[in-house]
Design a protein around this motif. Structure first.
Motif, PDB file in Angstrom:
ATOM      1  N   VAL A 159      11.754 -30.434   0.611  1.00 27.98           N
ATOM      2  CA  VAL A 159      11.847 -30.976   1.974  1.00 27.98           C
ATOM      3  C   VAL A 159      12.961 -30.274   2.747  1.00 27.98           C
ATOM      4  CG1 VAL A 159      12.476 -33.013   3.317  1.00 27.98           C
ATOM      5  CG2 VAL A 159      10.833 -33.225   1.450  1.00 27.98           C
ATOM      6  N   GLY A 160      14.129 -30.116   2.106  1.00 27.03           N
ATOM      7  CA  GLY A 160      15.227 -29.422   2.771  1.00 27.03           C
ATOM      8  C   GLY A 160      14.876 -27.996   3.134  1.00 27.03           C
ATOM      9  N   LEU A 161      14.209 -27.295   2.200  1.00 25.89           N
ATOM     10  CA  LEU A 161      13.815 -25.913   2.465  1.00 25.89           C
ATOM     11  C   LEU A 161      12.753 -25.853   3.560  1.00 25.89           C
ATOM     12  CD1 LEU A 161      14.450 -23.071   1.500  1.00 25.89           C
ATOM     13  CD2 LEU A 161      12.650 -23.305  -0.222  1.00 25.89           C
ATOM     14  N   ALA A 162      11.814 -26.800   3.557  1.00 23.48           N
ATOM     15  CA  ALA A 162      10.785 -26.840   4.596  1.00 23.48           C
ATOM     16  C   ALA A 162      11.398 -27.111   5.969  1.00 23.48           C
ATOM     17  CB  ALA A 162       9.750 -27.921   4.268  1.00 23.48           C
ATOM     18  N   LEU A 163      12.428 -27.944   6.028  1.00 25.63           N
ATOM     19  CA  LEU A 163      13.103 -28.221   7.296  1.00 25.63           C
ATOM     20  C   LEU A 163      13.809 -26.974   7.827  1.00 25.63           C
ATOM     21  CD1 LEU A 163      14.557 -31.722   6.409  1.00 25.63           C
ATOM     22  CD2 LEU A 163      12.935 -31.268   8.256  1.00 25.63           C
ATOM     23  N   VAL A 164      14.458 -26.236   6.928  1.00 24.11           N
ATOM     24  CA  VAL A 164      15.102 -24.983   7.343  1.00 24.11           C
ATOM     25  C   VAL A 164      14.065 -24.009   7.895  1.00 24.11           C
ATOM     26  CG1 VAL A 164      16.333 -22.939   6.519  1.00 24.11           C
ATOM     27  CG2 VAL A 164      17.039 -25.205   5.755  1.00 24.11           C
ATOM     28  N   MET A 165      12.956 -23.851   7.161  1.00 23.27           N
ATOM     29  CA  MET A 165      11.934 -22.902   7.575  1.00 23.27           C
ATOM     30  C   MET A 165      11.221 -23.373   8.844  1.00 23.27           C
ATOM     31  SD  MET A 165      12.635 -20.743   5.395  1.00 23.27           S
ATOM     32  CE  MET A 165      11.551 -19.565   6.173  1.00 23.27           C
ATOM     33  N   ALA A 166      11.124 -24.681   9.047  1.00 18.23           N
ATOM     34  CA  ALA A 166      10.497 -25.202  10.266  1.00 18.23           C
ATOM     35  C   ALA A 166      11.311 -24.817  11.495  1.00 18.23           C
ATOM     36  CB  ALA A 166      10.361 -26.721  10.171  1.00 18.23           C
ATOM     37  N   ARG A 167      12.635 -24.939  11.403  1.00 17.34           N
ATOM     38  CA  ARG A 167      13.475 -24.542  12.544  1.00 17.34           C
ATOM     39  C   ARG A 167      13.391 -23.035  12.779  1.00 17.34           C
ATOM     40  NH1 ARG A 167      19.989 -25.609  13.652  1.00 17.34           N
ATOM     41  NH2 ARG A 167      20.184 -24.002  15.266  1.00 17.34           N
ATOM     42  N   LEU A 168      13.462 -22.242  11.705  1.00 18.92           N
ATOM     43  CA  LEU A 168      13.373 -20.790  11.856  1.00 18.92           C
ATOM     44  C   LEU A 168      11.999 -20.380  12.384  1.00 18.92           C
ATOM     45  CD1 LEU A 168      15.152 -19.635   8.569  1.00 18.92           C
ATOM     46  CD2 LEU A 168      16.114 -19.713  10.877  1.00 18.92           C
ATOM     47  N   GLY A 169      10.947 -21.024  11.878  1.00 14.64           N
ATOM     48  CA  GLY A 169       9.591 -20.687  12.306  1.00 14.64           C
ATOM     49  C   GLY A 169       9.307 -21.072  13.737  1.00 14.64           C
ATOM     50  N   SER A 170       9.954 -22.135  14.220  1.00 16.79           N
ATOM     51  CA  SER A 170       9.737 -22.540  15.613  1.00 16.79           C
ATOM     52  C   SER A 170      10.336 -21.526  16.576  1.00 16.79           C
ATOM     53  CB  SER A 170      10.362 -23.916  15.859  1.00 16.79           C
ATOM     54  OG  SER A 170      11.778 -23.857  15.777  1.00 16.79           O
ATOM     55  N   ALA A 171      11.405 -20.855  16.150  1.00 21.28           N
ATOM     56  CA  ALA A 171      12.050 -19.852  17.005  1.00 21.28           C
ATOM     57  C   ALA A 171      11.454 -18.466  16.817  1.00 21.28           C
ATOM     58  CB  ALA A 171      13.554 -19.805  16.711  1.00 21.28           C
TER      59      ALA A 171
END
Length: 304
Positions: free
Chosen positions: A191-203
Motif C-alpha cells: 500500500v505504501g509503495l502504491a501510494l508513492v507510485m500513485a503520486r509519481l504517476g499522476s505527475a
C-alpha cells in the motif's frame, strides 16, 4: 486627509484570508490535516472495499474462464520459469524438483502481489481522472483499493498454492499460520509503495510505460526463480556484502517469509529470523512514509 482615512477603513482592504477565516470559510479542495485525512479514509472504508471487489470482478469479465485467470496467469508464469530456470539453466540451487516447484510457485505468487500493486498504483490517479474530478473523496482511497484488489486475488491463488505444497510433500505444518502476519506486513508495504507510485504517476504519466522494465529487473534480483542466498554463498565472484544487500531486498524478504511459513526443507531452515525484522521495518517505513508522501500532494490530484 479624511478621505484617505476613510479608504483605509474600507472592508476592501481587509485581507481575504482573514475575512474567510472570520466567517468559517476554507479553500475548496484544500488538503486536510493528517489526522483528518485518516478519519476521512476510515469513513470511506466501505467504498474502498466495494471498489476493490468491483474491480476484481470486472478484471476478467470478458474472458470465458473468468476469474479462473486469477490463478492461471501466475501458474503459467511459474511453469515457464520452471522450464527455463529450473530445467534449462539449472537454477534450483541444490533443491530437488519436488522442493523447487513449491519454492518457485510461492515466489511467483508473492512477487506478483507486489508487482501488480505497484502497476495498479501508478495508474490509480492518472487512469481514473474522471472519478477524481467528479467526486470529492480522499484520493488515497484509490491506490489502497487497488492494493486490496491484488490481496484478494492472491488469496484465491493461495488455495492452489497450498495444494501444490501439500502435493510436493514439503508442507511445513504449524508454521503455515505465519502466513497471516507475513501477508499483513506485505500488504502494508505494498500500500505504501502504491501510494508513492500513485503520486509519481499522476505527475508523470509516462511512468506507466517504464515500470514493467523496472519491475522485471527487480524480479530477477529478488530470487523469484532461484535461491539468492545459495547462489551468493556458492559463488566466488560475489563479494560478501552482496548477501547482506540481497537479504534486505523487500521483495525477497516477503517471499522468504512465505516460503518459511509454507515449505519444509533446507531452504526453510536457511531463512534467518532477522527476516521478520526486515519485513516489519519495510512495512513501517514504506507504509507510513508512502502515506504521508501521498497526502502532501492531496490538493493537486486531478488538477491541470
Amino acid at each position: 486627509m479624511s478621505e484617505t482615512t476613510h479608504e483605509s477603513a474600507s472592508p476592501r482592504e481587509v485581507p481575504l484570508a482573514e475575512l474567510a477565516a472570520r466567517h468559517g470559510l476554507s479553500v475548496s479542495g484544500a488538503r486536510p490535516s493528517l489526522p483528518q485525512y485518516v478519519r476521512q479514509l476510515w469513513g470511506r472504508r466501505y467504498f474502498i472495499l466495494a471498489f476493490s471487489q468491483a474491480k476484481l470482478m470486472a478484471q476478467y469479465s470478458q474472458a470465458k474462464l473468468g476469474q479462473l485467470w486469477q490463478v492461471f496467469t501466475p501458474l503459467l508464469n511459474a511453469f515457464v520459469y520452471f522450464l527455463i530456470f529450473g530445467l534449462l539453466l539449472g537454477g534450483k540451487g541444490g533443491m530437488s524438483i519436488r522442493e523447487y516447484i513449491p519454492f518457485l510457485v510461492t515466489g511467483v505468487f508473492v512477487f506478483t502481489f507486489t508487482q501488480q500493486s505497484v502497476l495498479s498504483g501508478v495508474k490509480s490517479i492518472s487512469g481514473n481522472l474522471g472519478l477524481v474530478r467528479a467526486l470529492h473523496f480522499p484520493r488515497a482511497s484509490l491506490p489502497i483499493s487497488f492494493s486490496l484488489q491484488q490481496l484478494q486475488q492472491l488469496l484465491y491463488s493461495m488455495i492452489v498454492l497450498i495444494l501444490i505444497v501439500i502435493g510436493s510433500g514439503h508442507f511445513a505444518g504449524w508454521t503455515c499460520f505465519l502466513v497471516l502476519p507475513a501477508l499483513a506486513l506485505q500488504l502494508v508495504f505494498n500500500v505504501g509503495l502504491a501510494l508513492v507510485m500513485a503520486r509519481l504517476g499522476s505527475a508523470t504519466p509516462d511512468l506507466v510505460q517504464l515500470m514493467p522494465f523496472v519491475l522485471r529487473t527487480w524480479m530477477y534480483a529478488s530470487g523469484v526463480m532461484f535461491p539468492l542466498r545459495y547462489m551468493v554463498e556458492n559463488s566466488a565472484n560475489w563479494p560478501s556484502w552482496v548477501a547482506t544487500v540481497l537479504e534486505a531486498n523487500p521483495a525477497a524478504v516477503y517471499m522468504d517469509l512465505m516460503r518459511y511459513a509454507l515449505i519444509e526443507g533446507p531452504y526453510h531452515d536457511s531463512v534467518p529470523m532477522t527476516t521478520w525484522w526486515w519485513a516489519l521495518g519495510w512495512a513501517v517505513v514504506v507504509g507510513i512514509g508512502g502515506f504521508v508522501y501521498f497526502w502532501k500532494a492531496e490538493e493537486r490530484y486531478g488538477r491541470g
